[in-house]
Structure formats: C-alpha cells, structure tokens
Design an enzyme around this catalytic site. Structure first.
Site, PDB file in Angstrom:
ATOM      1  N   TYR A 139      -4.728   4.671   7.731  1.00  0.00           N
ATOM      2  CA  TYR A 139      -6.057   4.046   7.852  1.00  0.00           C
ATOM      3  C   TYR A 139      -6.745   4.472   9.133  1.00  0.00           C
ATOM      4  O   TYR A 139      -6.680   5.610   9.544  1.00  0.00           O
ATOM      5  CB  TYR A 139      -5.946   2.512   7.790  1.00  0.00           C
ATOM      6  CG  TYR A 139      -5.185   2.052   6.615  1.00  0.00           C
ATOM      7  CD1 TYR A 139      -5.644   2.351   5.340  1.00  0.00           C
ATOM      8  CD2 TYR A 139      -4.002   1.372   6.748  1.00  0.00           C
ATOM      9  CE1 TYR A 139      -4.945   1.933   4.240  1.00  0.00           C
ATOM     10  CE2 TYR A 139      -3.292   0.953   5.651  1.00  0.00           C
ATOM     11  CZ  TYR A 139      -3.775   1.247   4.405  1.00  0.00           C
ATOM     12  OH  TYR A 139      -3.075   0.843   3.316  1.00  0.00           O
ATOM     13  N   SER A 148       0.800  -1.234   0.000  1.00  0.00           N
ATOM     14  CA  SER A 148       0.000   0.000   0.000  1.00  0.00           C
ATOM     15  C   SER A 148       0.833   1.285   0.000  1.00  0.00           C
ATOM     16  O   SER A 148       0.272   2.366  -0.189  1.00  0.00           O
ATOM     17  CB  SER A 148      -0.910   0.033   1.217  1.00  0.00           C
ATOM     18  OG  SER A 148      -2.010  -0.802   0.995  1.00  0.00           O
ATOM     19  N   LYS A 179       0.334   3.497  -2.913  1.00  0.00           N
ATOM     20  CA  LYS A 179      -0.867   4.302  -3.180  1.00  0.00           C
ATOM     21  C   LYS A 179      -0.606   5.793  -3.369  1.00  0.00           C
ATOM     22  O   LYS A 179      -1.131   6.397  -4.318  1.00  0.00           O
ATOM     23  CB  LYS A 179      -1.921   4.045  -2.098  1.00  0.00           C
ATOM     24  CG  LYS A 179      -2.498   2.624  -2.199  1.00  0.00           C
ATOM     25  CD  LYS A 179      -3.337   2.274  -0.977  1.00  0.00           C
ATOM     26  CE  LYS A 179      -3.940   0.877  -1.107  1.00  0.00           C
ATOM     27  NZ  LYS A 179      -4.505   0.387   0.162  1.00  0.00           N
ATOM     28  N   VAL A 196       1.275  -3.663   3.953  1.00  0.00           N
ATOM     29  CA  VAL A 196       1.252  -4.964   4.632  1.00  0.00           C
ATOM     30  C   VAL A 196       2.508  -5.799   4.371  1.00  0.00           C
ATOM     31  O   VAL A 196       2.699  -6.822   5.007  1.00  0.00           O
ATOM     32  CB  VAL A 196      -0.001  -5.812   4.287  1.00  0.00           C
ATOM     33  CG1 VAL A 196      -1.256  -5.233   4.868  1.00  0.00           C
ATOM     34  CG2 VAL A 196      -0.124  -6.031   2.789  1.00  0.00           C
ATOM     35  N   TYR A 242      -3.318  -2.463 -10.169  1.00  0.00           N
ATOM     36  CA  TYR A 242      -3.147  -2.249  -8.728  1.00  0.00           C
ATOM     37  C   TYR A 242      -2.360  -3.417  -8.105  1.00  0.00           C
ATOM     38  O   TYR A 242      -1.440  -3.192  -7.312  1.00  0.00           O
ATOM     39  CB  TYR A 242      -4.534  -2.071  -8.086  1.00  0.00           C
ATOM     40  CG  TYR A 242      -4.514  -2.105  -6.592  1.00  0.00           C
ATOM     41  CD1 TYR A 242      -4.023  -1.020  -5.851  1.00  0.00           C
ATOM     42  CD2 TYR A 242      -4.958  -3.227  -5.887  1.00  0.00           C
ATOM     43  CE1 TYR A 242      -3.993  -1.063  -4.473  1.00  0.00           C
ATOM     44  CE2 TYR A 242      -4.936  -3.273  -4.510  1.00  0.00           C
ATOM     45  CZ  TYR A 242      -4.447  -2.195  -3.807  1.00  0.00           C
ATOM     46  OH  TYR A 242      -4.411  -2.229  -2.433  1.00  0.00           O
TER      47      TYR A 242
HETATM   48  O1  DON Z   1      -4.952  -4.526  -1.462  1.00  0.00           O
HETATM   49  C1  DON Z   1      -4.202  -5.384  -1.027  1.00  0.00           C
HETATM   50  O2  DON Z   1      -4.645  -6.394  -0.564  1.00  0.00           O
HETATM   51  C2  DON Z   1      -2.679  -5.234  -0.992  1.00  0.00           C
HETATM   52  N1  DON Z   1      -2.040  -5.580  -2.162  1.00  0.00           N
HETATM   53  C3  DON Z   1      -2.191  -3.926  -0.442  1.00  0.00           C
HETATM   54  C4  DON Z   1      -2.525  -3.892   0.959  1.00  0.00           C
HETATM   55  C5  DON Z   1      -1.762  -3.053   1.871  1.00  0.00           C
HETATM   56  O3  DON Z   1      -0.565  -2.921   1.911  1.00  0.00           O
HETATM   57  C6  DON Z   1      -2.649  -2.470   2.877  1.00  0.00           C
HETATM   58  N2  DON Z   1      -1.960  -1.786   3.850  1.00  0.00           N
HETATM   59  N3  DON Z   1      -1.478  -1.651   4.824  1.00  0.00           N
END
Ligand code: DON
Length: 306
Positions: free
Chosen positions: A242, A65, A68, A260, A190
């Site tokens: 978040y 993320s 983003k 993540v 994405y």
């Molecule tokens: O949307 C998703 O599931 C992931 N590829 C990105 C998620 C992410 O890093 C959320 N954040 N903390």
C-alpha cells in the site's frame, strides 16, 4: 547457505522482534479483534522445499489481503492478461487499501492489491455458479499452500455484516462498467477469500511456490504458470504494501503482501518464501513485528534484491 546457519538466523530474528508489543489489533471487522495479540510466528521455506520456522507456526488466522495476489493470479489464468489489464491497472496507488477511487484517466482500479482491484479480480473468476467460483479460489490457494484450506465462518460473517465500504466499492465498479456481473456476488466472494484460514507455515509455502516459479516445492504441484508468477511478483513489488510500498522496497527489497489478520509474505524469486504472523498492526495496517522481522531477515540473509 548451510541449513544450521539459516535456522539460527530465523531463531535470532524471532527473539529480537518478540519483545516489541507495539501496534494494535485490527478491529474494524469485529471478529479480528478476537486474535491473541501476542501470537508470533516466523517461517521461511526455500524453493527446493526446506522449511525453517519458529513460534506459533500452527496458529490459524485469516489470510485477508494476502489473498489479493492469488485471486489476481487466478483471474489472469482464467481470462488472460489482456482481458484483465483492460479492467485492472498495475500502477502503485499510494492510497489506503480501501480507498473508494478509480484512476481519473483510465477509470480503472489502479492495481489488484487495493480493494477496488481485488474485488474486480474476484468478479472475473470463472465457474458455473457462485459456489463453484469461490470453490475454485479456495482450491487455487490450497495448491499454493499444499493442503486443503477452509473458511473461517465467524470472520466471514463479521465482515459480511460490516463491509459497507467494500459494497460501496463494488457498486462504484459496477456503475463504471468495470464489473459487468452482480457486484454483491463479487464483494461476497472477496469477503470469503479474505476469510480463508491459514497458518504461518501455509503462507511460507504459498510464498515459496511463488519463489519456485509457480510450482509448490513440497507437493510439486503446479499452482500457476511461470509467466503469470512473474507478473504477480512484479505487482507485489510495486503495490503490495500500500502506501508503505516505497519504504518497504528500500528497507526490505522484496516483493511482498500484508493482511490485516497480521500476516505478511515476502518472496525472493527463485529462492525463498518468507511468512510472518503477528497480529498487532502499525498505522499502515501492516504487522509491526512482521515488518521488523522481514527487514532483519533480509539484512542478515542478504535477500535485498530490488
Ligand atoms: O477489505 C477488507 O476490509 C479486508 N477483508 C481485507 C483487508 C486487508 O487485509 C487489508 N490489508 N492490509
């Protein structure tokens, strides 16, 4: 501040945070659970290009993320602020990153840092075909990092195999007319952007480029205009962490973004970019040691400015 002092503080904070082995690896994308849980790196890069780092600085992990804000930046540069604002709000959501939701009044994603807004931003990138559109994202991030980044195919395949919730978000966006192109293509882009491999040093330079008004402090290449850099930092301030955004702003006081994969970037505009990598996450999906290290660094270097 004298560089010996900064170096000592970076090392002290690293040693202080290292013993904490709480938290768990993300495993909802199966391949993320293959990370080395104990990896830990801390890196600070200044807006004039000095780098202070310690730990596993060259271990690669996926940006997730943290991508983003950078895709949002490219969408703004490609389409202009008015066009993007008509599709993505800039309000904190207080929701989980993968919430299947739109603002009930505006019927837009609440901000570009939650998945609905991020998938919309990915849909807005220009280029003659899907390959070129993703390549423009990869090159944009590479300018921020100051080196050519590449995609982790195993993480991409793992996310593409399991990302049904993101597909649901893509179809919701298409049905509300927020995305007017193929939603599968936007979601695939994405997944790809989230799967770009970075090191902690790369993230520190990406953050330092934001700190330096959009110009990479080492290569001197411009990655983003000053005006758009300000906007991206503002959205990171209100929406970057978040549903932990309020807690983060009061305890760390810097615009930031987490992923993540275990990375966090934080920016002191005009001065410093910070990056931490440690893949064990807390209940919000933020790196446990990453949050602690940013809090300590912010206190010791007196970076809290919000
Ligand atoms: O949307 C998703 O599931 C992931 N590829 C990105 C998620 C992410 O890093 C959320 N954040 N903390």
């Amino acid at each position: 501040m004298e560089s010996g002092v900064v170096s000592r503080i970076v090392n002290d904070v690293y040693q202080l945070c290292r013993p904490d082995d709480s938290g768990t690896l993300a495993d909802y994308i199966p391949e993320l659970a293959a990370a080395q849980p104990d990896s830990f790196a801390l890196c600070l890069a200044t807006a004039d290009g000095r780098i202070y780092g310690t730990g596993d600085l060259d271990v690669s992990f996926t940006i997730q993320s943290i991508s983003k804000p950078f895709t949002y930046a490219l969408a703004l540069a490609d389409r202009g602020t008015e066009f993007v604002d008509a599709r993505i709000d800039v309000e904190p959501s207080g929701e989980a990153f993968n919430e299947i939701s739109l603002d009930p009044v505006t019927e837009r994603p609440r901000n570009p840092m939650i998945n609905a807004g991020a998938i919309t931003a990915a849909s807005l990138i220009t280029g003659s075909d899907p390959v070129e559109r993703f390549e423009r994202i990869r090159r944009c991030y590479s300018r921020f990092a100051g080196r050519e980044l590449s995609m982790n195919e195993a993480v991409y395949a793992s996310e593409a195999r399991t990302g049904f919730r993101n597909r649901a978000i893509g179809y919701m966006l298409r049905s509300f007319g927020i995305i007017d192109s193929d939603p599968d293509e936007a979601v695939d882009r994405y997944f790809r952007q989230c799967s770009l491999d970075v090191t902690c040093r790369d993230l520190a330079l990406m953050a330092a480029t934001l700190a330096n008004n959009g110009r990479n402090p080492v290569t001197r290449e411009r990655a983003l205009s000053t005006a758009l850099t300000e906007r991206v930092l503002s959205v990171m301030t209100t929406c970057g962490m978040y549903n932990a955004a309020g807690d983060w702003v009061t305890s760390v006081g810097l615009p930031a973004k987490s992923g993540v994969g275990g990375g966090i970037v934080a920016v002191l505009p005009g001065q410093i970019g910070i990056a931490v990598y440690s893949p064990r996450l807390d209940a919000h999906g933020n790196s446990v040691r990453g949050v602690a290290a940013c809090r300590e660094l912010s206190q010791r270097l007196e970076l809290h400015f919000l």
